[in-house]
Every structure is written in structure tokens, then in C-alpha cells.
Design a protein around this motif. Structure first.
Motif, mmCIF file in Angstrom:
data_model
loop_
_atom_site.group_PDB
_atom_site.id
_atom_site.type_symbol
_atom_site.label_atom_id
_atom_site.label_comp_id
_atom_site.label_asym_id
_atom_site.label_seq_id
_atom_site.Cartn_x
_atom_site.Cartn_y
_atom_site.Cartn_z
ATOM 1 N N VAL A 1 0.982 -65.943 -13.153
ATOM 2 C CA VAL A 1 1.022 -64.587 -13.685
ATOM 3 C C VAL A 1 -0.136 -64.387 -14.651
ATOM 4 C CG1 VAL A 1 2.569 -65.245 -15.589
ATOM 5 C CG2 VAL A 1 2.524 -62.865 -14.810
ATOM 6 N N GLU B 1 -5.089 -57.688 -6.057
ATOM 7 C CA GLU B 1 -4.244 -58.886 -5.980
ATOM 8 C C GLU B 1 -3.815 -59.383 -7.355
ATOM 9 O OE1 GLU B 1 -8.561 -60.381 -5.689
ATOM 10 O OE2 GLU B 1 -7.354 -58.692 -4.942
ATOM 11 N N ASP C 1 -1.580 -55.861 -9.284
ATOM 12 C CA ASP C 1 -0.218 -55.576 -8.840
ATOM 13 C C ASP C 1 0.806 -56.554 -9.410
ATOM 14 O OD1 ASP C 1 -1.310 -53.532 -7.408
ATOM 15 O OD2 ASP C 1 -1.264 -54.558 -5.471
ATOM 16 N N THR C 2 0.365 -57.701 -9.885
ATOM 17 C CA THR C 2 1.306 -58.685 -10.427
ATOM 18 C C THR C 2 1.107 -58.935 -11.924
ATOM 19 O OG1 THR C 2 -0.182 -60.504 -9.802
ATOM 20 C CG2 THR C 2 1.518 -59.870 -8.212
ATOM 21 N N VAL D 1 9.581 -65.717 -14.389
ATOM 22 C CA VAL D 1 8.776 -66.161 -13.245
ATOM 23 C C VAL D 1 9.395 -67.393 -12.594
ATOM 24 C CG1 VAL D 1 6.537 -67.133 -12.574
ATOM 25 C CG2 VAL D 1 6.629 -65.166 -14.117
#
Length: 344
Positions: free
Chosen positions: A203, A223, A226-227, A256
Motif C-alpha cells: 500500500v 495502478e 486506485d489503491t 491490509v
């Protein structure tokens, strides 16, 4: 985690001496405490008839740690009579204590569980001029461990601060300030992208000033964007601000890790329904010997049947390793997602 990383350890001829040192707070008497802790571990190994060459290799490695924090950090060290074959950081569960083993195969189950449960983060503490970018490894119940840190200074020659007054030129100055903020955010985002490509974090956490971190997020590739997770912690420069950010990183890491275990548990159940799941020490060992284990699965808080053998065999066939959710109730504490069905 790719078990193939253990091949350099497993290829050595045993027996193996495996030592786990619990991480503790640095103190002035850390050197003497470390010697006492090692003395107890050495006596344990000698009681198990460990080869003196392996014991001496461990002692040389452990007692050579730099004073202070270096002597307080948790570690796992593995040695054979030929010398030390593994020396890695290890964050034990609080109160786990120190342990030592003299066995035919190295005892790496605890190391794998911790390494797999740990969450790797890229943490960006941004302001309008630049950012501090840190790579952190967060293990359950432990303070984040910084493994990399760098500073990014934005390249904009204009100041990003918006004007007060000067009504006639206000809009022009404001546009320059906005452009300076975007330019600096783009520089930070490029640095974050480069860092993420090297360390492959679980993350990316964006902290610091709200306008700055939002601008950085807008410049990140999809990529990462979005996280990425934003937090309002860490915007100040005092100790309270850093402590608040640490608490937030621990919370994010817990989420996570939980999500990751849920996903692995779901894949195991799905594989079982399609005939490509196995559980129980004997069944998973048979599949591993046939080269069928794609992912070896352990359950947190439980020992696994034939643990050391399964780790070695699955490393030899390039399996991955993951944890399922506690309470999954794997038979013998071990399961596997298979590459192809294996007849019972």
C-alpha cells in the motif's frame, strides 16, 4: 511470499542451528543483556548436542551487532557447522521470547509467518514544496520499521503559496501558485512511482498537508492511485504528529493484512471445491513431493504438521507461501492450493 528465496539456506547440508531473538527496546545495558540472552541460548543448543562450529558461528554473528538499537532488534539467524547461512530481521509477537533449535532442517516457520504477515508500505509525508518518502515494514504489534528514506524537493521555481491582496494581479499569481503546486506534486509522484517499482509495496500511504497530498495523488499512475490511502495524520512536525501517523500506519497495516488473509482463505475454499485444494500434513506432503503445491498455507497461531519438511519441499518446487484467516481450522494447521489435482 516466494519460498524459492530460501533455497540458498536449504541447499546447505545440516543439521541446522536456528536462533530467534525477540526485539526489545534499546537500553544502556543492551550489550550485557544480549550476552546473557545468548548464554541461555547457547546452553540450550549445547544441551541438544549442537556442533560447536555452528554454535561459535552464531555467537560471532550475534555478539558483533552494533550497540544500541542494533543489539535490541529482533533477528533470526541460522547456522550449520560451515557457518551462518541466514541472518534476517524478525519481529516476534510481543512476549514471544528467545528460542533456539538444533534440527535436521532449519526451523523457519516463525520467520515465514512474520514475513508474510508484515505489510510493506511507501509512506509519503507531503507539503507544497516537497515530501519525505519512507519505505516502512509494519509487523503486527510492532512499531513500523523504516528500511528506506529519501527527501524530494519540487522543481518549481515559483512559490506554491497563494496571494493575499493585490487584487489586480490576484488571478495571475494564483494560477502561478497552482501550477507550482502541480509541478511539485508531479515531481513527488514520479519519485513515489520509482520507489514503488523497486520495493513493490502492499500500500502507498499519502500523509501531510491535505492540498499537497491530494495533488500528489492526482499525479500518480492509475495502478498506484486506485489503491493509495490518504490520511490527515503526520501534517505537523512535532512528536505528537509522528506518533499519530504511527498509529494510523498500524491501523492501515492491520486492515491490509486482514484483507490479504481473507483473499487467501477464499482462494483455498474455491480450490477445494474444484479438487485443487488439500489440507493435513500427510496430504499436503504427498502433493508437495509430486510438485503439485502452488501455494503452501499455514494458519496463524497454530503449528503445522511436518512444518520444516513442507517448507523445504515447497521451496524446492518454487511454491509460494501465505497465511489463511485464524479460525479456518485447517487440518493439522496446514493446507495448499494445488497446481493440479492429486488423487488421495
Amino acid at each position: 511470499m516466494e519460498l524459492s528465496v530460501l533455497k540458498p539456506v536449504q541447499q546447505h547440508e545440516g543439521p541446522f542451528a536456528t536462533v530467534y531473538l525477540e526485539g526489545r527496546s534499546p537500553s544502556e545495558d543492551a550489550p550485557s543483556q544480549l550476552r546473557l540472552r545468548w548464554k541461555a541460548l547457547r546452553e540450550q543448543l549445547e544441551a541438544e548436542d549442537a556442533r560447536s562450529e555452528a554454535v561459535e558461528a552464531l555467537e560471532s554473528t550475534l555478539l558483533s551487532a552494533e550497540s544500541g538499537e542494533g543489539q535490541a532488534n529482533g533477528r533470526v539467524v541460522v547456522a550449520t557447522p560451515e557457518g551462518v547461512v541466514l541472518d534476517e530481521p524478525w519481529d516476534a509477537a510481543l512476549g514471544a521470547g528467545d528460542t533456539a533449535y538444533w534440527t535436521v532442517l532449519p526451523e523457519l516457520g516463525a520467520y515465514l509467518r512474520e514475513a508474510t504477515a508484515a505489510v510493506r508500505m511507501v509512506v509519503v509525508v507531503a507539503d507544497q514544496n516537497g515530501a519525505q518518502v519512507r519505505t516502512e515494514v509494519v509487523a503486527e504489534q510492532h512499531e513500523p520499521r523504516t528500511v528506506g528514506e529519501s527527501a524530494v524537493e519540487g522543481s518549481s521555481l515559483e512559490g506554491p503559496h497563494k496571494p493575499r491582496g493585490q487584487a489586480l494581479s490576484h488571478s495571475r499569481i494564483q494560477r502561478r501558485a497552482d501550477e507550482a503546486l502541480r509541478r511539485n506534486a508531479k515531481d513527488i509522484a514520479e519519485h513515489v512511482q520509482t520507489t514503488a517499482s523497486k520495493v513493490r509495496p502492499d500500500v502507498v500511504v499519502l500523509a501531510g498537508e491535505v492540498q499537497a497530498r491530494t495533488a500528489v495523488k492526482d499525479e500518480l499512475p492509475s495502478e498506484i492511485h486506485d489503491t493509495a490511502v490518504e490520511t490527515d495524520r503526520g501534517a505537523g512536525e512535532d512528536q505528537n504528529s509522528e506518533e499519530a501517523l504511527t498509529d494510523e500506519l498500524l491501523r492501515i497495516a492491520g486492515e491490509v493484512a486482514q484483507t490479504r488473509m481473507q483473499e487467501r482463505t477464499g482462494k483455498f475454499h474455491e480450490a477445494t471445491a474444484h479438487g485443487t485444494g488439500a489440507q493435513g500434513g500427510d496430504a499436503v506432503a504427498k502433493a508437495a513431493e509430486m510438485g503439485a503445491v502452488g501455494t503452501l498455507l499455514f494458519e496463524p497461531g497454530r503449528s503445522a504438521s511436518r512444518e520444516a519438511f513442507l517448507i523445504k519441499t515447497c521451496a524446492d518446487i518454487n511454491s509460494t507461501f501465505h497465511l489463511v484467516e485464524p479460525g479456518t481450522n485447517l487440518q493439522d494447521g496446514v493446507g495448499a492450493v494445488l497446481r493440479f489435482p492429486v488423487n488421495a
